[in-house]
Design a protein around this motif. Sequence first.
Motif, PDB file in Angstrom:
ATOM      1  N   LEU A 111       1.117  -0.572  -3.070  1.00  0.00           N
ATOM      2  CA  LEU A 111       0.536  -0.623  -1.736  1.00  0.00           C
ATOM      3  C   LEU A 111       0.839   0.643  -0.947  1.00  0.00           C
ATOM      4  CD1 LEU A 111       1.188  -4.336  -0.694  1.00  0.00           C
ATOM      5  CD2 LEU A 111      -0.943  -3.299  -1.486  1.00  0.00           C
ATOM      6  N   VAL A 112       2.036   1.186  -1.128  1.00  0.00           N
ATOM      7  CA  VAL A 112       2.371   2.446  -0.459  1.00  0.00           C
ATOM      8  C   VAL A 112       1.448   3.557  -0.947  1.00  0.00           C
ATOM      9  CG1 VAL A 112       4.136   4.246  -0.231  1.00  0.00           C
ATOM     10  CG2 VAL A 112       4.766   1.838   0.036  1.00  0.00           C
ATOM     11  N   PHE A 113       1.214   3.604  -2.248  1.00  0.00           N
ATOM     12  CA  PHE A 113       0.334   4.634  -2.806  1.00  0.00           C
ATOM     13  C   PHE A 113      -1.073   4.529  -2.235  1.00  0.00           C
ATOM     14  CE2 PHE A 113      -3.024   5.436  -5.919  1.00  0.00           C
ATOM     15  CZ  PHE A 113      -2.861   6.800  -6.114  1.00  0.00           C
ATOM     16  N   VAL A 114      -1.635   3.338  -2.254  1.00  0.00           N
ATOM     17  CA  VAL A 114      -3.033   3.185  -1.850  1.00  0.00           C
ATOM     18  C   VAL A 114      -3.198   3.278  -0.328  1.00  0.00           C
ATOM     19  CG1 VAL A 114      -3.137   0.669  -1.489  1.00  0.00           C
ATOM     20  CG2 VAL A 114      -5.107   1.878  -2.489  1.00  0.00           C
ATOM     21  N   SER A 115      -2.103   3.177   0.422  1.00  0.00           N
ATOM     22  CA  SER A 115      -2.194   3.241   1.890  1.00  0.00           C
ATOM     23  C   SER A 115      -2.650   4.618   2.374  1.00  0.00           C
ATOM     24  CB  SER A 115      -0.847   2.896   2.520  1.00  0.00           C
ATOM     25  OG  SER A 115       0.126   3.880   2.214  1.00  0.00           O
ATOM     26  N   PHE A 116      -2.596   5.638   1.510  1.00  0.00           N
ATOM     27  CA  PHE A 116      -3.047   6.971   1.921  1.00  0.00           C
ATOM     28  C   PHE A 116      -4.569   7.108   1.861  1.00  0.00           C
ATOM     29  CE2 PHE A 116       1.370   7.703   0.762  1.00  0.00           C
ATOM     30  CZ  PHE A 116       1.802   8.480   1.826  1.00  0.00           C
ATOM     31  N   SER A 117      -5.239   6.165   1.190  1.00  0.00           N
ATOM     32  CA  SER A 117      -6.698   6.229   1.115  1.00  0.00           C
ATOM     33  C   SER A 117      -7.386   4.944   1.559  1.00  0.00           C
ATOM     34  CB  SER A 117      -7.140   6.560  -0.314  1.00  0.00           C
ATOM     35  OG  SER A 117      -6.720   5.540  -1.215  1.00  0.00           O
ATOM     36  N   SER A 118      -6.636   3.860   1.655  1.00  0.00           N
ATOM     37  CA  SER A 118      -7.178   2.588   2.110  1.00  0.00           C
ATOM     38  C   SER A 118      -6.161   1.955   3.049  1.00  0.00           C
ATOM     39  CB  SER A 118      -7.461   1.646   0.934  1.00  0.00           C
ATOM     40  OG  SER A 118      -8.429   2.201   0.072  1.00  0.00           O
ATOM     41  N   PRO A 119      -6.526   1.697   4.286  1.00  0.00           N
ATOM     42  CA  PRO A 119      -5.547   1.232   5.270  1.00  0.00           C
ATOM     43  C   PRO A 119      -5.028  -0.164   4.957  1.00  0.00           C
ATOM     44  CG  PRO A 119      -7.750   1.119   6.176  1.00  0.00           C
ATOM     45  CD  PRO A 119      -7.877   1.792   4.856  1.00  0.00           C
ATOM     46  N   GLN A 120      -3.715  -0.317   4.970  1.00  0.00           N
ATOM     47  CA  GLN A 120      -3.083  -1.611   4.786  1.00  0.00           C
ATOM     48  C   GLN A 120      -2.811  -2.232   6.162  1.00  0.00           C
ATOM     49  OE1 GLN A 120      -2.866  -2.577   1.401  1.00  0.00           O
ATOM     50  NE2 GLN A 120      -4.055  -0.707   1.477  1.00  0.00           N
ATOM     51  N   LEU A 121      -2.609  -3.529   6.167  1.00  0.00           N
ATOM     52  CA  LEU A 121      -2.292  -4.306   7.376  1.00  0.00           C
ATOM     53  C   LEU A 121      -3.490  -4.509   8.291  1.00  0.00           C
ATOM     54  CD1 LEU A 121       1.145  -2.759   8.427  1.00  0.00           C
ATOM     55  CD2 LEU A 121       0.776  -4.899   7.219  1.00  0.00           C
ATOM     56  N   LEU A 122      -4.577  -3.791   8.072  1.00  0.00           N
ATOM     57  CA  LEU A 122      -5.730  -3.925   8.953  1.00  0.00           C
ATOM     58  C   LEU A 122      -6.616  -5.094   8.560  1.00  0.00           C
ATOM     59  CD1 LEU A 122      -6.808  -0.197   9.397  1.00  0.00           C
ATOM     60  CD2 LEU A 122      -4.991  -1.478  10.509  1.00  0.00           C
TER      61      LEU A 122
END
Length: 465
Positions: free
Chosen positions: A425-436
Motif C-alpha cells: 500500500l505504501v508503494f502504490v500510494s505514490f500513484s494511487s491515493p490511499q484512504l480516499l
Amino acid sequence: MTSHPSQTIENPFKIPAVFISALLIVQALVLLVSLEFPIEVFAGLIGVVVLFLLFSNLFVGLCVIILMHFLVLRGSEGISIGEVIFALCFFGYLLQWFFHKFFIDRSRLLIMPADFALAGFLMLCVFSIVPAFLQQNEMLKWLRELLPFFTLLLVFPLRELANTPRRMKIIVACFVLLGVAVAIDNLLAYRDAASSVTYLWELKSSRKALNAPMFTGIIIVASAFFVMVRSFRTRMLALMAIVVFTAALVITFTRGYWLATVIGVATFFVLIPVAQKMRMGMYFSAFVLLFAGAVVLFFGDLANFIWDAVGERFLSVGEAGKDLSLLNRMAEAKYVLSQIAINPVVGYGLGKTFKYPAIIPYEFPTWYVHNTILFVWFKVGLPGLLCLLTFAGATFVQGLRVFRMSSNAFSKTLSVGLIACFVALVFVSFSSPQLLERDSALLIALLTGLIQAEWLKLQANHDAA
C-alpha cells in the motif's frame, strides 16, 4: 421452593425489552395494513430491529459494519440510499463503542504513539473546514472527502475486540466475504461487458477499477497462509482466495496495484525462512496453471482476448517515459507541488478543486490527486502529513515487532501478511491515493487494528510473565 432474590433481578431490562419488542411488532403490523408499500416498510422495520439486536453486541456489530461496506464500495455520483443507511449504522456503532469506552469502561483511548498521530491527523482533517471555508470550497465536497478518513476510527474497536485468535479469524473472514461479494459482482459485470467487445481498447475500457486495494490485500495475506500453514483445508481456502481475487484484480487493469501485489508478495518472501521460500517457489508454478485454467473456465472463448489485453497493459509498465497516464500524473504532481509551495503549512482544505495543464483531457476542475502524500499535504497541510507519516511508520515498526516476537503460528502468519500488505500500500500510494476510498481506508484500519491487537496481547503476556 422459594427462588433466590438475585434470580428475580438478574436481568432488570427483560420485561421492558419484551414490552418494547411487542410494541414495535404491533406498530409494524399496523403499518403493514395501512401503508401503500407495506412490504418495504415492514422489511425496513425488521432491519432496524435486527441492527439494534446486532449492535447490542459490540463484536457482532463490528462484523456487521465490515460487511455493510458493500453498500458504499461500488461508487456513485450522488448520495445513494445505501450510503445513507451505511452512514447511520457506521456512526451509530462508533458512537455506541466510544460511549461504552469512555463512560462504562472509563479507560484510556490513546495508549500508543500511533494513536496520538492518528488522532492528530483526524483532528486536522476536521479543522481543515477553516481553510476550506476561506477558500470557498464546496462544503458538501469537503464532507465527502472527510468521511472515508473516519473509517480509521475502526482501529480502536478492532484492536480491543479482536482479542482472541477466534475473533481475529472471524474478522478476517468477514473482510474476505465482503471481498468475495465485490469480486463476484465485478467479474460478472466485466464478463457481460466483455462479451460484446471487438477491439482490445474496448476490453480495457470495460474494466472494473474499483476495489483494487481490497483485492491486493487479500491476495497477499492469503499467499502468506497458503505458504506458511500446515493445515490442508486452510491452504485450499487460501488458494481459492488467491485465484478468485487475482482474477478480480487482473480485470481492474490497474498496473499500480498489479505491481503493488508483486512487491507485497516479494516482501513476504524476504521475511519468511529459507525452507518456506523453496515451498513458495513450487506452489507458485502450480498456482499459475490453476489460475490460467480458472480464467478459461469462467470466460470461455474470451480468455485469449483477455490475455492479449492484459499482456499489452503489463508490458506498457516498462515504457514509463512514453506512458501518457504516468506523464499526466507527473504533470498533476508538478502543479500540486507549485500550489503547496505557496501555502505549505495550513493547506487549502478538503474539497479544494484545481485545474492543471493535463496531457490527457480531463473534466475540470478536479479534486483528485493521485499521490497520497501530495493529496494530504495539499489539502490538510504539513502538520497533517507529518501525523499521517508518523502513524504509518509506527504501524510498520509495530508489525515487525509482532512478527519477530510472536511464537503463535497463526499470529506469525497473519502479521507477516499484514506487513507485506502494508508495504504494498505504501508503494502504490505514490500513484494511487490511499484512504480516499472506503475500501483502502477499511483495509488500512483492519491491518492496523489487527497488528495493534496482536501487540496488546504480547504486552499482556509479557506483563503477566
